[in-house]
Design a protein around this motif. Structure first.
Motif, PDB file in Angstrom:
ATOM      1  N   HIS A 163      12.695   5.415   2.299  1.00 10.32           N
ATOM      2  CA  HIS A 163      13.336   4.188   2.794  1.00 10.32           C
ATOM      3  C   HIS A 163      12.321   3.084   3.033  1.00 10.32           C
ATOM      4  CE1 HIS A 163      11.907   6.407   6.183  1.00 10.32           C
ATOM      5  NE2 HIS A 163      12.358   5.576   7.086  1.00 10.32           N
ATOM      6  N   ARG A 164      11.041   3.371   2.767  1.00 11.63           N
ATOM      7  CA  ARG A 164      10.010   2.357   2.964  1.00 11.63           C
ATOM      8  C   ARG A 164       9.428   1.932   1.617  1.00 11.63           C
ATOM      9  NH1 ARG A 164       7.803   6.352   6.926  1.00 11.63           N
ATOM     10  NH2 ARG A 164       8.794   5.844   8.902  1.00 11.63           N
ATOM     11  N   ALA A 165       9.341   0.630   1.427  1.00 10.32           N
ATOM     12  CA  ALA A 165       8.731   0.126   0.185  1.00 10.32           C
ATOM     13  C   ALA A 165       7.242  -0.069   0.413  1.00 10.32           C
ATOM     14  CB  ALA A 165       9.399  -1.179  -0.226  1.00 10.32           C
ATOM     15  N   HIS A 166       6.497   1.021   0.366  1.00 12.60           N
ATOM     16  CA  HIS A 166       5.043   0.959   0.511  1.00 12.60           C
ATOM     17  C   HIS A 166       4.401   1.188  -0.861  1.00 12.60           C
ATOM     18  CE1 HIS A 166       5.313   2.003   5.099  1.00 12.60           C
ATOM     19  NE2 HIS A 166       5.799   0.815   4.796  1.00 12.60           N
ATOM     20  N   ALA A 167       3.065   0.970  -0.924  1.00 12.06           N
ATOM     21  CA  ALA A 167       2.398   1.071  -2.229  1.00 12.06           C
ATOM     22  C   ALA A 167       2.524   2.472  -2.824  1.00 12.06           C
ATOM     23  CB  ALA A 167       0.930   0.679  -2.088  1.00 12.06           C
ATOM     24  N   SER A 168       2.388   3.505  -1.994  1.00 13.74           N
ATOM     25  CA  SER A 168       2.398   4.865  -2.541  1.00 13.74           C
ATOM     26  C   SER A 168       3.818   5.405  -2.728  1.00 13.74           C
ATOM     27  CB  SER A 168       1.608   5.815  -1.630  1.00 13.74           C
ATOM     28  OG  SER A 168       2.290   6.006  -0.410  1.00 13.74           O
ATOM     29  N   THR A 169       4.821   4.708  -2.185  1.00 15.87           N
ATOM     30  CA  THR A 169       6.202   5.178  -2.351  1.00 15.87           C
ATOM     31  C   THR A 169       6.982   4.323  -3.340  1.00 15.87           C
ATOM     32  OG1 THR A 169       7.033   3.793  -0.532  1.00 15.87           O
ATOM     33  CG2 THR A 169       6.348   6.031   0.025  1.00 15.87           C
ATOM     34  N   GLU A 170       6.546   3.076  -3.525  1.00 13.87           N
ATOM     35  CA  GLU A 170       7.325   2.145  -4.352  1.00 13.87           C
ATOM     36  C   GLU A 170       6.443   1.447  -5.376  1.00 13.87           C
ATOM     37  OE1 GLU A 170       9.763  -1.218  -5.632  1.00 13.87           O
ATOM     38  OE2 GLU A 170       7.770  -1.287  -4.737  1.00 13.87           O
ATOM     39  N   GLY A 171       5.409   0.764  -4.883  1.00 15.02           N
ATOM     40  CA  GLY A 171       4.574  -0.063  -5.767  1.00 15.02           C
ATOM     41  C   GLY A 171       4.007   0.700  -6.949  1.00 15.02           C
ATOM     42  N   VAL A 172       3.488   1.906  -6.672  1.00 17.08           N
ATOM     43  CA  VAL A 172       2.817   2.689  -7.703  1.00 17.08           C
ATOM     44  C   VAL A 172       3.777   3.080  -8.839  1.00 17.08           C
ATOM     45  CG1 VAL A 172       3.162   4.883  -6.480  1.00 17.08           C
ATOM     46  CG2 VAL A 172       1.241   4.657  -8.055  1.00 17.08           C
ATOM     47  N   ALA A 173       5.055   3.213  -8.494  1.00 18.17           N
ATOM     48  CA  ALA A 173       6.037   3.654  -9.500  1.00 18.17           C
ATOM     49  C   ALA A 173       6.184   2.637 -10.636  1.00 18.17           C
ATOM     50  CB  ALA A 173       7.389   3.918  -8.844  1.00 18.17           C
ATOM     51  N   HIS A 174       5.815   1.390 -10.356  1.00 20.80           N
ATOM     52  CA  HIS A 174       5.951   0.363 -11.394  1.00 20.80           C
ATOM     53  C   HIS A 174       4.847   0.430 -12.447  1.00 20.80           C
ATOM     54  CE1 HIS A 174       9.262  -1.412  -9.273  1.00 20.80           C
ATOM     55  NE2 HIS A 174       8.547  -1.446  -8.167  1.00 20.80           N
ATOM     56  N   HIS A 175       3.836   1.250 -12.193  1.00 18.66           N
ATOM     57  CA  HIS A 175       2.679   1.293 -13.098  1.00 18.66           C
ATOM     58  C   HIS A 175       2.599   2.550 -13.948  1.00 18.66           C
ATOM     59  CE1 HIS A 175       0.936  -2.253 -11.189  1.00 18.66           C
ATOM     60  NE2 HIS A 175       1.260  -1.714 -10.026  1.00 18.66           N
ATOM     61  N   LEU A 176       3.431   3.562 -13.653  1.00 18.17           N
ATOM     62  CA  LEU A 176       3.332   4.848 -14.358  1.00 18.17           C
ATOM     63  C   LEU A 176       4.723   5.354 -14.717  1.00 18.17           C
ATOM     64  CD1 LEU A 176       0.793   6.670 -11.982  1.00 18.17           C
ATOM     65  CD2 LEU A 176       0.302   5.875 -14.308  1.00 18.17           C
ATOM     66  N   PRO A 177       4.836   6.156 -15.771  1.00 14.62           N
ATOM     67  CA  PRO A 177       6.097   6.869 -16.000  1.00 14.62           C
ATOM     68  C   PRO A 177       6.360   7.737 -14.756  1.00 14.62           C
ATOM     69  CG  PRO A 177       4.586   7.184 -17.845  1.00 14.62           C
ATOM     70  CD  PRO A 177       3.799   6.523 -16.756  1.00 14.62           C
ATOM     71  N   SER A 178       7.592   7.750 -14.272  1.00 15.65           N
ATOM     72  CA  SER A 178       7.826   8.364 -12.968  1.00 15.65           C
ATOM     73  C   SER A 178       9.064   9.264 -12.963  1.00 15.65           C
ATOM     74  CB  SER A 178       8.001   7.270 -11.921  1.00 15.65           C
ATOM     75  OG  SER A 178       9.100   6.437 -12.275  1.00 15.65           O
TER      76      SER A 178
END
Ligand code: ADP
Ligand code: MG
Length: 390
Positions: free
Chosen positions: A150-165
């Motif tokens: 429920h938190r848009a943090h770098a390791s929970t949200e941001g990073v997902a935009h840079h790698l296949p997830s």
């Protein structure tokens, strides 16, 4: 689930960055409750067996963007190693040279735990540069941290935009189970709500009013509804500022909403306070309601009879004090006896069900407090939304 899941990734020999929720209690450099570590094991075993190079990310506590040795994840690597029967490696930073070095030395089948993501300000700020640095360590990203989704943090949200997830198995299990309470639930559908405050949970109350057939309300939250009806709750926890909201909810809910008819009251907010059971219109001056009474337990239990779907969030009383845990325990037993789907959300509610030894008898006990509430409210979880679709 409409998101890709971990078993749909080709992980062999790949560097896989996995966000887990290892925000566990520590004492004297040791993990005192490893429930969250165990919850991540299915995904981790899958990656190890699949010969991935597994790199784990988590936050721990609230270090406010600075290094705090007390909140190092190092002890977690030790305990995780015991659970996996494997030497879990540790890097003293989650980005930069230390992390890069450790990542480059990782062999297929090995596991590396990276240091607390919240030692960097970029984590909570969801800083794109920091997310990019995290992503640069890996080829794939798996999010198994339901409790942080429920938190848009770098390791929970941001990073997902840079790698296949993809979602991990814990994330998948949580979403699939909790979704049953939101999308096409079976009826009769009974929601049970309790806990301290209405103001924390107005969104959940409204969500259940839309979806459930009956809403059983206990705990501190019920006090405010009772006060809105004109009862004098004396020293009980009552939120004067949401009385109007409570009245409006009652008007919309009509017969759907069931409130306590009797209460266990105490002469002090303490473990060894004097206590007795009274009707809701008999709370003595100077006393406070700390649990629901036996008549309420009986009527709530009856309401649960024949339910096809039960969702419970929030204890019926101050269950941390033994004397006032009875209502919560009895309701837990009644929910456990239901043959339909039973879902428990909320950190304290899960603790109460575990304390009663009834977790195994529920369909699903969520591992995420705030995340399960946000999901039951019908909100989008940023950590889930950012993952690739199936
Ligand atoms: P959850 O974590 O399951 O979402 P909450 O955090 O909303 O639940 O509520 C749990 C807390 O509510 C517990 O600490 C409990 O002591 C408190 N509580 C329950 N009933 C009462 C009451 N009658 N008066 C004061 N506090 C209460
Ligand atoms: Mg809580």
């Amino acid at each position: 689930m409409d998101k890709r899941t971990i078993d749909q990734l080709d992980v062999r020999e790949k560097r896989v960055l996995v966000r887990v929720d290892f925000n566990v209690p520590l004492q004297d450099g040791a993990v005192t409750d490893d429930t969250r570590l165990k919850a991540a094991l299915p995904s981790l075993r899958y990656l190890i067996d699949g010969r991935a190079r597994t790199m784990l990310l988590s936050h721990l506590g609230r270090p406010k963007g600075k290094v705090d040795p007390e909140l190092s994840l190092r002890p977690v690597a030790v305990r995780l190693g015991e659970l996996l029967d494997l030497d879990v490696k540790f890097a003293a930073d989650c980005v930069g040279p230390l992390a890069e070095q450790a990542a480059s030395e990782l062999e297929p089948g090995e596991v590396l735990l990276l240091e607390n993501t919240r030692f960097h300000e970029g984590e909570k700020a969801n800083d794109p540069g920091f997310a990019q640095q995290l992503a640069s360590l890996a080829e794939l990203y798996v999010d198994d941290a339901f409790g942080s989704a429920h938190r848009a943090h770098a390791s929970t949200e941001g990073v997902a935009h840079h790698l296949p997830s993809a979602a991990g198995f814990l994330m998948q299990e949580e979403i699939e189970n909790l979704s049953r309470a939101i999308h096409k639930p079976d009826h009769p559908y009974i929601a049970i709500l309790g806990g301290a405050k209405i103001s924390d949970k107005i969104g959940v109350v409204r969500s259940f009013l839309d979806r459930a057939d009956t809403l059983l309300v206990g705990g501190g939250m019920a006090n405010t509804f009772l006060a809105a009806m004109g009862y004098d709750l004396a020293e009980s926890l009552v939120e004067a500022e949401v009385i109007d909201t409570a009245l409006e909810i009652q008007r919309v809910a009509g017969e759907k909403l069931a409130l306590p008819t009797d209460l266990v009251v105490a002469d002090a907010f303490s473990e060894d306070a004097a206590h007795r059971t009274v009707a809701v219109d008999e709370v003595p001056a100077g006393w406070r309601a700390l649990d629901i009474g036996p008549q309420t337990v009986a009527s709530f239990t009856q309401a649960l009879d024949g339910a096809k779907m039960v969702v419970w969030n929030g204890p019926m009383g101050v269950f941390e004090f033994r004397k006032f845990a009875e209502g919560t325990r009895k309701i837990a037993e009644a929910v456990a006896a239901v043959e339909g789907v039973t879902i428990i959300g909320g950190g304290d509610s899960a603790a109460a069900v575990n304390q009663a030894g009834l977790a195994d008898r529920m369909t699903h006990v969520s591992t995420g407090g705030g995340a399960s509430l946000a999901f039951l409210e019908g909100k989008t979880l940023p950590g889930l939304a950012a993952l690739d679709d199936r």
